[in-house]
Design an enzyme around this catalytic site. Sequence first.
Site, PDB file in Angstrom:
ATOM      1  N   HIS A  40       0.854  -1.183   0.000  1.00 39.00           N
ATOM      2  CA  HIS A  40       0.000   0.000   0.000  1.00 39.00           C
ATOM      3  C   HIS A  40       0.892   1.235   0.000  1.00 39.00           C
ATOM      4  CE1 HIS A  40      -3.668  -2.266   0.777  1.00 39.00           C
ATOM      5  NE2 HIS A  40      -2.937  -3.011   1.595  1.00 39.00           N
ATOM      6  N   ALA A  41       0.300   2.376  -0.219  1.00 39.48           N
ATOM      7  CA  ALA A  41       0.982   3.668  -0.155  1.00 39.48           C
ATOM      8  C   ALA A  41       2.272   3.675  -0.965  1.00 39.48           C
ATOM      9  CB  ALA A  41       1.215   4.067   1.293  1.00 39.48           C
TER      10      ALA A  41
END
Length: 85
Positions: free
Chosen positions: A15-16
């Site tokens: 993620h991110a």
Amino acid sequence: MAERKATIAAEVGLHARPAATFVQTAARAAIDVTVGKANGPQVNAKSILSVMALDVRQGETIVIIADGEGAEELLDELVKIAEAP
């Protein structure tokens, strides 16, 4: 067609920032690249929304598949990103 498995090491999962780096690397290649959880559906590895929707968490295994010239090198690079803490 080449395939690699990688275990996600980042605390935030795929993620991110790890997802962004993964997608940007895949997008630089002129070949088809997919990613998915082990035994799950594959998605376009060049799509940030698709990769984040997989909801891959730390410790989970992903399967990355690439087809075309330079696939082995690309997969090696993507595995390094996925397994980076």
